[in-house]
Design an enzyme around this catalytic site. Structure first.
Site, mmCIF file in Angstrom:
data_model
loop_
_atom_site.group_PDB
_atom_site.id
_atom_site.type_symbol
_atom_site.label_atom_id
_atom_site.label_comp_id
_atom_site.label_asym_id
_atom_site.label_seq_id
_atom_site.Cartn_x
_atom_site.Cartn_y
_atom_site.Cartn_z
ATOM 1 C CD1 TRP A 181 -0.929 -8.560 -5.892
ATOM 2 C CD2 TRP A 181 -1.901 -6.953 -7.127
ATOM 3 N NE1 TRP A 181 -0.826 -7.364 -5.221
ATOM 4 C CE2 TRP A 181 -1.401 -6.369 -5.945
ATOM 5 C CE3 TRP A 181 -2.561 -6.145 -8.063
ATOM 6 C CZ2 TRP A 181 -1.543 -5.013 -5.667
ATOM 7 C CZ3 TRP A 181 -2.708 -4.801 -7.793
ATOM 8 C CH2 TRP A 181 -2.197 -4.234 -6.599
ATOM 9 C CD GLU A 222 2.082 -10.215 -8.277
ATOM 10 O OE1 GLU A 222 1.185 -10.222 -9.148
ATOM 11 O OE2 GLU A 222 3.039 -9.420 -8.283
ATOM 12 C CE LYS A 224 2.246 -4.182 -3.657
ATOM 13 N NZ LYS A 224 1.544 -3.384 -4.631
ATOM 14 C CG ASP A 255 6.431 -8.457 -8.147
ATOM 15 O OD1 ASP A 255 7.488 -7.884 -7.811
ATOM 16 O OD2 ASP A 255 5.620 -7.954 -8.948
ATOM 17 C CG HIS A 258 5.177 -7.881 -4.489
ATOM 18 N ND1 HIS A 258 4.010 -8.394 -4.991
ATOM 19 C CD2 HIS A 258 5.356 -6.699 -5.123
ATOM 20 C CE1 HIS A 258 3.509 -7.575 -5.896
ATOM 21 N NE2 HIS A 258 4.316 -6.540 -5.997
ATOM 22 C CG HIS A 282 4.890 -10.559 -11.693
ATOM 23 N ND1 HIS A 282 3.819 -9.822 -11.254
ATOM 24 C CD2 HIS A 282 4.441 -11.302 -12.745
ATOM 25 C CE1 HIS A 282 2.770 -10.110 -12.001
ATOM 26 N NE2 HIS A 282 3.115 -11.014 -12.898
ATOM 27 C CG ASP A 290 5.974 -3.175 -5.571
ATOM 28 O OD1 ASP A 290 6.683 -3.653 -6.467
ATOM 29 O OD2 ASP A 290 4.737 -3.101 -5.641
ATOM 30 C CG ASP A 292 6.218 -2.166 -9.992
ATOM 31 O OD1 ASP A 292 6.441 -3.356 -10.181
ATOM 32 O OD2 ASP A 292 5.390 -1.742 -9.164
ATOM 33 C CG ASP A 322 4.442 -6.385 -12.428
ATOM 34 O OD1 ASP A 322 4.003 -5.430 -13.092
ATOM 35 O OD2 ASP A 322 4.051 -6.656 -11.279
HETATM 36 C C1 RNT Z 1 1.237 -5.161 -7.937
HETATM 37 C C2 RNT Z 1 1.572 -6.460 -8.549
HETATM 38 C C3 RNT Z 1 0.831 -6.794 -9.811
HETATM 39 C C4 RNT Z 1 0.674 -5.619 -10.746
HETATM 40 C C5 RNT Z 1 0.120 -5.989 -12.109
HETATM 41 C C6 RNT Z 1 -0.270 -4.790 -12.898
HETATM 42 O O1 RNT Z 1 2.031 -4.824 -6.890
HETATM 43 O O2 RNT Z 1 2.941 -6.556 -8.738
HETATM 44 O O3 RNT Z 1 1.455 -7.862 -10.447
HETATM 45 O O4 RNT Z 1 1.885 -4.943 -10.925
HETATM 46 O O5 RNT Z 1 -0.903 -6.878 -11.951
HETATM 47 ZN ZN ZN Z 2 3.683 -8.223 -9.882
#
Ligand code: RNT
Ligand code: ZN
Length: 413
Positions: A181, A222, A224, A255, A258, A282, A290, A292, A322
């Site tokens: 990523w 990955e 985004k 993810d 994303h 993820h 995003d 988290d 994640d």
């Molecule tokens: C970031 C991505 C990625 C990170 C990690 C720490 O937007 O989701 O996966 O969160 O690599």
């Molecule tokens: Zn991620």
């Protein structure tokens, strides 16, 4: 209560014993970075950058490897099921506490302590290069940077991490998922969208010119939609990586933080699985963007796990977590999110998918709707409790976390 639930599910053609056994076998890769707010061991005071951010300053953050090993052991003891560990390159360990190694010089030796830790616990490791929180990533550009020297540095870094991942996979006897990523993007309206994407494609071509045994490493990328401070353009978009992976025989990682808010990863899994033999996830919880947050036991998480089970994707969809919340007890964050994903997997395994598919194919949408709604109130809690009991995991686990906070976390300064 379990026996009552078992009979209740039997009525709908669901075997709770089978669901419990299958749930226990699905690996969940726990992200090491919830323990220290994605700081890593390079620079304990360093700030997180690259379009991602942790907020909050709850006491007890892991200050280094000893704290992180201890916290992981404690968190793992409260999470049922089969667990893996998802490591980032910034968690490399230098021998005898020597100065941290430059990212393009990282090698196998810096991850031997992790391998030893994981081996003793029967845990497989997954791995990630770290292309953020670094002076050469400070402009928010890495593998697509206009300066060749900057790109070359990051190409060397990712070549090093793939070598490490392949070694870990070989040693542990199960493939190591290696996920790239990058934060690369622009805050404001681009003058050139194609140039950076062509440079990223070229950097990836160089990285993947080295091949490893596929039983040692699984390569994923990955995508985004945007990052904080990089709102207007993301080089590694969904279309970019999906096409790249398809063309080069690699795999995408999705993810669920994303995408645009009405775009759902649960709807994407079957599309990807109809073209790829594997994919990675993820699991996180986006709040407006995003963000988290800690995953909850909520509709979209259950829809994602239902898709995995329906598509017979238990071995094809590699599931990782994640999220990073620094505003609550970090062990509680880890454990809550991981248990919720386990819960959602068990819930998904307790659905009569074949019957429901038959109803859909018979165009019996009334009965399908009625069944889907009635299934929601079956005694799931009793089956979850039984699953925990068989996994030697406590139902009421938070008192242990409170005690750990008093005895361990609050003593850290
Ligand atoms: C970031 C991505 C990625 C990170 C990690 C720490 O937007 O989701 O996966 O969160 O690599
Ligand atoms: Zn991620």
């Amino acid at each position: 209560m379990y026996n009552h639930a078992k009979t209740g599910y039997q009525h709908w053609g669901v075997d709770t014993e089978d669901a419990i056994a299958r749930c226990a076998a699905i690996p969940l890769s726990l992200h090491c970075w919830q323990g220290d707010d994605v700081t890593g061991f390079e620079n304990p005071g360093g700030a997180l950058s690259g379009g991602i951010q942790t907020t909050g300053n709850y006491p007890g953050k892991a200050r280094g490897k000893d704290d992180l090993f201890k916290d992981l052991d404690f968190a793992y003891s409260l999470i049922p099921g089969k667990k893996r560990l998802n490591l980032h390159a910034i968690y490399g360990i230098s021998a005898g506490g020597a100065a941290p190694v430059k990212r393009d010089e990282l090698d196998i030796v810096h991850f031997e302590p992790w391998l030893a830790w994981a081996r003793g616990r029967g845990i497989g490791i997954d791995f990630n290069p770290t292309l953020f929180s670094h002076p050469l990533a400070s402009e928010g550009l890495t593998l697509s940077h206009p300066d060749r020297k900057v790109r070359d540095f990051w190409i060397r870094h990712v070549k090093a991490t793939r070598k490490i991942a392949a070694y870990l996979g070989e040693q542990q006897g199960s493939p190591c998922l290696h996920n790239i990523w990058i934060p690369d993007g622009l805050k404001d309206v681009p003058a050139d969208r194609l140039g950076p994407r062509e440079r990223l494609r070229d950097s990836l071509d160089q990285i993947f010119s080295v091949s490893y045994d596929r039983s040692f490493i699984i390569d994923v990328m990955e995508s985004k939609v945007f990052g904080i401070g990089l709102e207007s353009y993301t080089v590694g978009s969904a279309e970019f990586y999906l096409s790249y992976a398809a063309k080069r025989g690699l795999y995408p990682l999705l993810d669920n933080g994303h995408y645009h808010p009405t775009e759902l990863v649960s709807d994407k899994i079957s599309s990807v699985l109809s073209m790829f033999d594997k994919m990675a996830l993820h699991i996180t919880r986006p709040v407006r963007w995003d963000s988290d947050h800690v995953p909850l036991f909520e509709d979209e998480i259950r829809e994602i796990t239902k898709e995995i089970i329906r598509c017979r994707g238990e071995e094809r969809v590699l599931i990782g977590l994640d999220y990073f919340d620094a505003g609550i007890n970090r062990i509680a964050a880890w454990v809550t999110g991981a248990r919720n994903v386990q819960k959602a997997l068990l819930y998904a395994l307790l659905q009569p998918h074949d019957e429901l598919k038959k109803l859909q194919d018979a165009l019996n949408f009334s009965k399908l709707l009625v069944w889907q709604e009635e299934l929601k109130t079956l005694p799931f809690g009793a089956v979850w409790e039984e699953y925990l009991r068989r996994q030697n995991c406590p139902g009421d686990w938070f008192p242990a976390v409170e005690q750990y906070e008093t005895e361990v976390l609050r003593k850290r300064v």
